[in-house]
Design a protein around this motif. Structure first.
Motif, PDB file in Angstrom:
ATOM      1  N   ARG A  97      22.809  32.058  54.116  1.00 11.15           N
ATOM      2  CA  ARG A  97      23.384  33.105  53.269  1.00 11.15           C
ATOM      3  C   ARG A  97      23.130  32.787  51.802  1.00 11.15           C
ATOM      4  N   ARG A  98      23.164  33.830  50.999  1.00 11.69           N
ATOM      5  CA  ARG A  98      23.109  33.649  49.544  1.00 11.69           C
ATOM      6  C   ARG A  98      24.552  33.672  49.065  1.00 11.69           C
ATOM      7  N   VAL A  99      24.967  32.626  48.353  1.00 14.17           N
ATOM      8  CA  VAL A  99      26.348  32.486  47.904  1.00 14.17           C
ATOM      9  C   VAL A  99      26.383  32.154  46.418  1.00 14.17           C
ATOM     10  N   GLU A 100      27.532  32.399  45.822  1.00 14.90           N
ATOM     11  CA  GLU A 100      27.757  32.016  44.432  1.00 14.90           C
ATOM     12  C   GLU A 100      28.809  30.920  44.409  1.00 14.90           C
ATOM     13  N   VAL A 101      28.509  29.833  43.722  1.00 17.45           N
ATOM     14  CA  VAL A 101      29.418  28.689  43.619  1.00 17.45           C
ATOM     15  C   VAL A 101      29.652  28.404  42.144  1.00 17.45           C
ATOM     16  N   MET A 102      30.923  28.348  41.756  1.00 10.52           N
ATOM     17  CA  MET A 102      31.277  27.959  40.390  1.00 10.52           C
ATOM     18  C   MET A 102      31.346  26.436  40.344  1.00 10.52           C
ATOM     19  N   THR A 103      30.685  25.871  39.354  1.00 12.04           N
ATOM     20  CA  THR A 103      30.688  24.420  39.172  1.00 12.04           C
ATOM     21  C   THR A 103      31.463  24.104  37.906  1.00 12.04           C
ATOM     22  N   ARG A 104      32.458  23.276  38.049  1.00  8.41           N
ATOM     23  CA  ARG A 104      33.260  22.855  36.901  1.00  8.41           C
ATOM     24  C   ARG A 104      32.980  21.375  36.661  1.00  8.41           C
ATOM     25  N   GLU A 105      32.422  21.070  35.509  1.00 11.98           N
ATOM     26  CA  GLU A 105      32.145  19.676  35.139  1.00 11.98           C
ATOM     27  C   GLU A 105      33.291  19.193  34.262  1.00 11.98           C
ATOM     28  N   GLY A 132      28.317  29.284  36.918  1.00 11.06           N
ATOM     29  CA  GLY A 132      28.087  29.735  38.283  1.00 11.06           C
ATOM     30  C   GLY A 132      26.629  29.588  38.671  1.00 11.06           C
ATOM     31  N   ASN A 133      26.391  29.230  39.907  1.00 12.53           N
ATOM     32  CA  ASN A 133      25.037  29.103  40.454  1.00 12.53           C
ATOM     33  C   ASN A 133      24.962  29.863  41.766  1.00 12.53           C
ATOM     34  N   GLU A 134      23.799  30.428  42.037  1.00 10.79           N
ATOM     35  CA  GLU A 134      23.561  31.039  43.329  1.00 10.79           C
ATOM     36  C   GLU A 134      22.739  30.069  44.157  1.00 10.79           C
ATOM     37  N   TYR A 135      23.139  29.913  45.415  1.00  9.78           N
ATOM     38  CA  TYR A 135      22.444  29.039  46.352  1.00  9.78           C
ATOM     39  C   TYR A 135      22.114  29.846  47.606  1.00  9.78           C
ATOM     40  N   ILE A 136      21.119  29.408  48.332  1.00  9.74           N
ATOM     41  CA  ILE A 136      20.833  29.947  49.656  1.00  9.74           C
ATOM     42  C   ILE A 136      20.916  28.772  50.618  1.00  9.74           C
ATOM     43  N   GLY A 137      21.737  28.927  51.630  1.00 14.95           N
ATOM     44  CA  GLY A 137      21.898  27.850  52.599  1.00 14.95           C
ATOM     45  C   GLY A 137      22.898  28.239  53.665  1.00 14.95           C
ATOM     46  N   THR A 138      23.186  27.296  54.528  1.00 14.68           N
ATOM     47  CA  THR A 138      24.143  27.508  55.601  1.00 14.68           C
ATOM     48  C   THR A 138      25.512  27.087  55.099  1.00 14.68           C
ATOM     49  N   VAL A 139      26.448  28.018  55.164  1.00 17.32           N
ATOM     50  CA  VAL A 139      27.794  27.735  54.654  1.00 17.32           C
ATOM     51  C   VAL A 139      28.796  27.739  55.805  1.00 17.32           C
ATOM     52  N   PHE A 140      29.616  26.700  55.828  1.00 10.74           N
ATOM     53  CA  PHE A 140      30.679  26.548  56.815  1.00 10.74           C
ATOM     54  C   PHE A 140      32.004  26.680  56.075  1.00 10.74           C
ATOM     55  N   VAL A 141      32.920  27.472  56.623  1.00 12.94           N
ATOM     56  CA  VAL A 141      34.178  27.763  55.941  1.00 12.94           C
ATOM     57  C   VAL A 141      35.352  27.422  56.838  1.00 12.94           C
ATOM     58  N   LEU A 142      36.363  26.791  56.258  1.00 12.83           N
ATOM     59  CA  LEU A 142      37.639  26.546  56.925  1.00 12.83           C
ATOM     60  C   LEU A 142      38.701  27.320  56.144  1.00 12.83           C
ATOM     61  N   PRO A 143      38.968  28.573  56.536  1.00 11.65           N
ATOM     62  CA  PRO A 143      39.878  29.406  55.752  1.00 11.65           C
ATOM     63  C   PRO A 143      41.300  28.852  55.649  1.00 11.65           C
ATOM     64  N   GLU A 144      41.775  28.169  56.688  1.00  9.48           N
ATOM     65  CA  GLU A 144      43.140  27.645  56.663  1.00  9.48           C
ATOM     66  C   GLU A 144      43.329  26.640  55.524  1.00  9.48           C
ATOM     67  N   SER A 145      42.339  25.812  55.292  1.00  9.40           N
ATOM     68  CA  SER A 145      42.443  24.805  54.233  1.00  9.40           C
ATOM     69  C   SER A 145      41.733  25.242  52.953  1.00  9.40           C
ATOM     70  N   ARG A 146      41.161  26.461  52.974  1.00 12.70           N
ATOM     71  CA  ARG A 146      40.427  27.016  51.832  1.00 12.70           C
ATOM     72  C   ARG A 146      39.338  26.054  51.349  1.00 12.70           C
ATOM     73  N   SER A 147      38.570  25.521  52.291  1.00 12.78           N
ATOM     74  CA  SER A 147      37.480  24.623  51.918  1.00 12.78           C
ATOM     75  C   SER A 147      36.170  25.107  52.525  1.00 12.78           C
ATOM     76  N   PHE A 148      35.060  24.624  51.959  1.00 10.67           N
ATOM     77  CA  PHE A 148      33.738  25.013  52.444  1.00 10.67           C
ATOM     78  C   PHE A 148      32.780  23.843  52.345  1.00 10.67           C
ATOM     79  N   GLU A 149      31.694  23.944  53.111  1.00 11.81           N
ATOM     80  CA  GLU A 149      30.575  23.013  53.032  1.00 11.81           C
ATOM     81  C   GLU A 149      29.308  23.846  53.058  1.00 11.81           C
ATOM     82  N   LEU A 150      28.429  23.629  52.100  1.00  6.89           N
ATOM     83  CA  LEU A 150      27.186  24.372  51.985  1.00  6.89           C
ATOM     84  C   LEU A 150      26.020  23.408  52.136  1.00  6.89           C
TER      85      LEU A 150
END
Length: 108
Positions: A66-74, A7-25
């Motif tokens: 916003r400050r967000v937490e994003v899980m990164t799976r490699e 997991g990583n914490e980022y600060i940035g502008t996050v856009f969310v599309l709840p219907e498709s459960r997707s985001f862009e940061l």
């Protein structure tokens, strides 16, 4: 198949599309602009439901960084190039993200 998850914490502008459960940061990574896209965790997606007791309004989320937490799976698969998959798991600083009914018309 080999998989690493962190997991990583980022600060940035996050856009969310709840219907498709997707985001862009939109954030900065090592001094350069960077965009991270992926899915939203099931627990966070439930908070975007208007009927949830602690509902978040996705329209207000992108109004400021916003400050967000994003899980990164490699993922490393045999005979394939490694790839990264991102999942938005947490949004910090949500005190100003009321339910959709609380948004003034001028903010939309």
């Amino acid at each position: 198949m080999l998989m690493n998850e962190h997991g990583n914490e980022y600060i940035g502008t996050v856009f969310v599309l709840p219907e498709s459960r997707s985001f862009e940061l939109k954030t900065t990574w090592h001094g350069a602009p960077h965009t991270v896209t992926g899915t939203i965790s099931q627990q966070l997606a439930a908070r975007f439901d208007d009927h949830a007791p602690d509902a978040l309004d996705p329209r207000r989320l992108a109004l400021r960084p916003r400050r967000v937490e994003v899980m990164t799976r490699e993922i490393h698969e045999r005979h394939r190039a490694p790839r990264k998959v991102y999942c938005l798991t947490r949004v910090f600083d949500t005190e100003d993200l009321g339910t959709p009914e609380s948004i003034p018309a001028a903010a939309i």
